[in-house]
Enzyme design. Structure first.
Site, PDB file in Angstrom:
ATOM      1  N   GLU A  96     -24.608 -45.402-105.633  1.00  0.00           N
ATOM      2  CA  GLU A  96     -25.044 -45.737-104.282  1.00  0.00           C
ATOM      3  C   GLU A  96     -24.049 -45.181-103.270  1.00  0.00           C
ATOM      4  OE1 GLU A  96     -27.614 -49.529-104.357  1.00  0.00           O
ATOM      5  OE2 GLU A  96     -25.533 -50.165-104.398  1.00  0.00           O
ATOM      6  N   ASN A  98     -31.744 -56.206-104.468  1.00  0.00           N
ATOM      7  CA  ASN A  98     -30.534 -56.927-104.097  1.00  0.00           C
ATOM      8  C   ASN A  98     -30.808 -57.624-102.761  1.00  0.00           C
ATOM      9  OD1 ASN A  98     -27.994 -57.742-103.335  1.00  0.00           O
ATOM     10  ND2 ASN A  98     -27.090 -55.689-103.270  1.00  0.00           N
TER      11      ASN A  98
HETATM   12  P1  PGA Z   1     -30.287 -50.467 -99.005  1.00  0.00           P
HETATM   13  O1  PGA Z   1     -29.164 -51.117 -99.934  1.00  0.00           O
HETATM   14  O2  PGA Z   1     -31.501 -50.286 -99.838  1.00  0.00           O
HETATM   15  O3  PGA Z   1     -30.475 -51.450 -97.893  1.00  0.00           O
HETATM   16  O4  PGA Z   1     -29.733 -49.159 -98.514  1.00  0.00           O
HETATM   17  C1  PGA Z   1     -28.991 -50.676-101.244  1.00  0.00           C
HETATM   18  C2  PGA Z   1     -27.941 -51.516-101.924  1.00  0.00           C
HETATM   19  O5  PGA Z   1     -26.956 -51.889-101.289  1.00  0.00           O
HETATM   20  O6  PGA Z   1     -28.072 -51.835-103.118  1.00  0.00           O
END
Ligand code: PGA
Length: 236
Positions: free
Chosen positions: A160, A7
């Site tokens: 998440e 992402n």
């Molecule tokens: P991060 O974000 O890997 O920066 O913790 C994960 C996400 O929001 O999909």
């Protein structure tokens, strides 16, 4: 086969996205990697990329419309131009920073479901909920499924925890296992973990029972790192 998704959030330009996709695509091709890889660039960087079949480009967000008067939003007319058929819905940054309600999320989900999009649907609890224990956490997470058709065939889920996103704090293996196995008992869909996943911990996390892959922000934005992440999980 592991599902590995990047992402981009509000990172990369149109130019650097194109370079990233090109490099990633050659890597998957040359190494004959068969993991399902997804990249969600910014809407301004969407394009018609010529990729191997296991590399899919998706959109981080779009409005529940084909077109119309929704200032600042994009709809399927803009996505169709680039053949985009994959969308992230319910990401915690949209829930918490952009204040998207469960009702709006549901509307979006149903709209894109009707069109057959692959939907990566994100759920996650904030720290104050996590601190109340597993039962409360699961209660909170189940609320995020209200109005969502969890039998939808092109559905991928992503757990998440909000407190683990972009913070460098990863959930413990036990936390992940507990939540994933509870969700898996109710919903039989691929379930990704996301939240501070990086080169050093991706293999261990993706090896946990009930984890089918990962959705990564920060650690995926440098193509060499993302390639390494894919390399580290290619046989899972
Ligand atoms: P991060 O974000 O890997 O920066 O913790 C994960 C996400 O929001 O999909």
């Amino acid at each position: 086969m592991a599902i590995i998704a990047s992402n981009f959030k509000t990172n990369h330009t149109r130019k650097s996205t194109a370079t990233f996709i090109e490099e990633l695509n050659s890597f998957l091709d040359e190494k004959s990697i068969s993991s399902d890889v997804y990249v969600f660039p910014t809407a301004t960087s969407l394009d018609e990329f010529n990729t191997v079949s296991n590399l899919t480009l998706g959109v981080q967000n779009a409005y529940a419309t084909a077109k119309g008067s929704f200032t600042g939003e994009i709809g399927t007319e803009q996505l169709d131009e680039f053949g985009i058929k994959t969308i992230l819905i319910g990401h915690s940054e949209r829930r918490h920073i952009l204040k998207e309600s469960q009702e709006e999320i549901t509307k979006k989900f149903n709209f894109y479901k009707e069109l057959g999009y692959t939907i990566i649907y994100c759920i996650g609890e904030p720290l104050e909920v996590k601190e109340q224990g597993l039962e409360k956490t699961l209660e909170y997470l189940y609320e995020q499924f209200v109005g969502i058709d969890t039998n939808y065939e092109n559905l991928i889920l992503a757990y998440e925890p909000v407190w683990a996103i972009g913070t460098g704090v990863t959930a413990t293996n036990n936390d992940i296992k507990a939540v994933h196995s509870a969700i898996k008992q109710k919903i039989s869909k691929p379930l990704l973990y996301g939240g501070s996943v990086k080169v050093a911990n991706v293999r261990e996390i993706c090896s946990i029972d009930g984890v089918d892959g990962t959705l990564i922000g920060t650690a995926s934005w440098v193509v060499e790192d993302f390639k390494q992440i894919i390399e580290n999980t290619k046989d899972l």
